[in-house]
Design an enzyme around this catalytic site. Sequence first.
Site, short mmCIF file in Angstrom:
data_model
loop_
_atom_site.label_atom_id
_atom_site.label_comp_id
_atom_site.label_asym_id
_atom_site.label_seq_id
_atom_site.Cartn_x
_atom_site.Cartn_y
_atom_site.Cartn_z
N ASP A 51 14.94 30.63 27.98
CA ASP A 51 14.90 31.61 28.56
C ASP A 51 13.45 32.05 29.16
OD1 ASP A 51 17.10 33.26 29.21
OD2 ASP A 51 17.39 33.89 27.03
N GLN A 54 21.41 36.44 23.80
CA GLN A 54 21.85 37.25 24.87
C GLN A 54 21.34 38.81 24.87
OE1 GLN A 54 23.22 35.96 27.74
NE2 GLN A 54 23.28 38.06 28.85
N LYS A 70 27.95 30.52 30.46
CA LYS A 70 26.79 29.61 30.32
C LYS A 70 27.36 28.42 29.38
CE LYS A 70 23.20 33.28 30.46
NZ LYS A 70 22.51 34.26 29.93
N1 GUN Z 1 20.77 39.36 30.11
C1 GUN Z 1 20.67 39.52 31.24
N2 GUN Z 1 20.09 38.37 31.76
C2 GUN Z 1 19.72 37.48 30.62
C3 GUN Z 1 19.16 36.44 30.67
O1 GUN Z 1 18.61 35.91 31.69
N3 GUN Z 1 18.80 35.76 29.54
C4 GUN Z 1 19.33 36.55 28.34
N4 GUN Z 1 19.06 36.01 27.16
N5 GUN Z 1 19.90 37.66 28.28
C5 GUN Z 1 20.11 38.15 29.77
#
Ligand code: GUN
Length: 295
Positions: A121, A98, A54
């Site tokens: 998100d 995350q 990311k």
């Molecule tokens: N863990 C797995 N997929 C995601 C996501 O799309 N966003 C976040 N913050 N954590 C994740």
Amino acid sequence: MTAKIISGTEVAKAIREELKVEVAELMEKHGIIPGLVTILVGEDPASQSYVAAKNKTAHALGIHSEQVTLAADTREADLLALVVKYNNDSKIHGILVQLPLPKHINEANVLYAISPDKDVDGFHPVNVGKMVLGEQCFLPCTPHGILELLVRSGVQTSGAEVVVIGRSNIVGKPIANLMLQKRPGGNATVTLCHTRTKDMAAHCRRADILIAAVGVPKMVTADMVKDGVAIIDVGVNRIGMSESGKAILAGDVDFEAVKEKASCITPVPGGVGPMTITMLMKNTVQAAKIAGKLI
Ligand code: GUN
């Protein structure tokens, strides 16, 4: 029939090129640099690699990105204080914590603490509620990426029988909801299957579009799908390690067998994964525009 491969890598690349132009324009015309912070608690290797990807993508697009890594035993109160700090930081337009978080931290408390305006998100209940109502909001990145993949690959969703396997808050529930809405990539008849579904295979065999988001490697087998189905495989399962120390990945779908029956299919890796990251960037740019009162 051998399926057309829906390359998330290629579609993501096209969207990233569009975003790069938008980011450059934001800077030139308005002096705005979109800013994203990613917060990782602990040392889960999969989460580490997602967060690194990311940040790398943000950097490549000209998005300002900050990465905070906290120890696995970080107290919930300290994490909440960090979120509040970034809620009040005008350089930061998007905050991503995350998931999963360590068990001693209440995930909902943390997600609800993120300002809905910076919730790139799309996990805050304000954004989830707006999504269900079909209002303008930050859409969760994986479902948003799936919609883009379907639309840009020309898969007809209107009137289609869509079967989603998996009822997670991150993928299953939101994609099922989005696909029944009156919108591009929507207007489908949706069935959501889960661990208590009776005769999962019978539901899957009805699907024109099958979306697997379960986290069980190769769970969807060729006998579970009809000829001509479009397959979106959300699973990223680590099934081993190569000699060079790289994770060997498998999707939720038995790709080699199912591709002989499907009309189109996403690979793992290179399918939904790159789209998720790209939609996060799109949401961050959108958040910066909203903060700058440009939309
Ligand atoms: N863990 C797995 N997929 C995601 C996501 O799309 N966003 C976040 N913050 N954590 C994740």
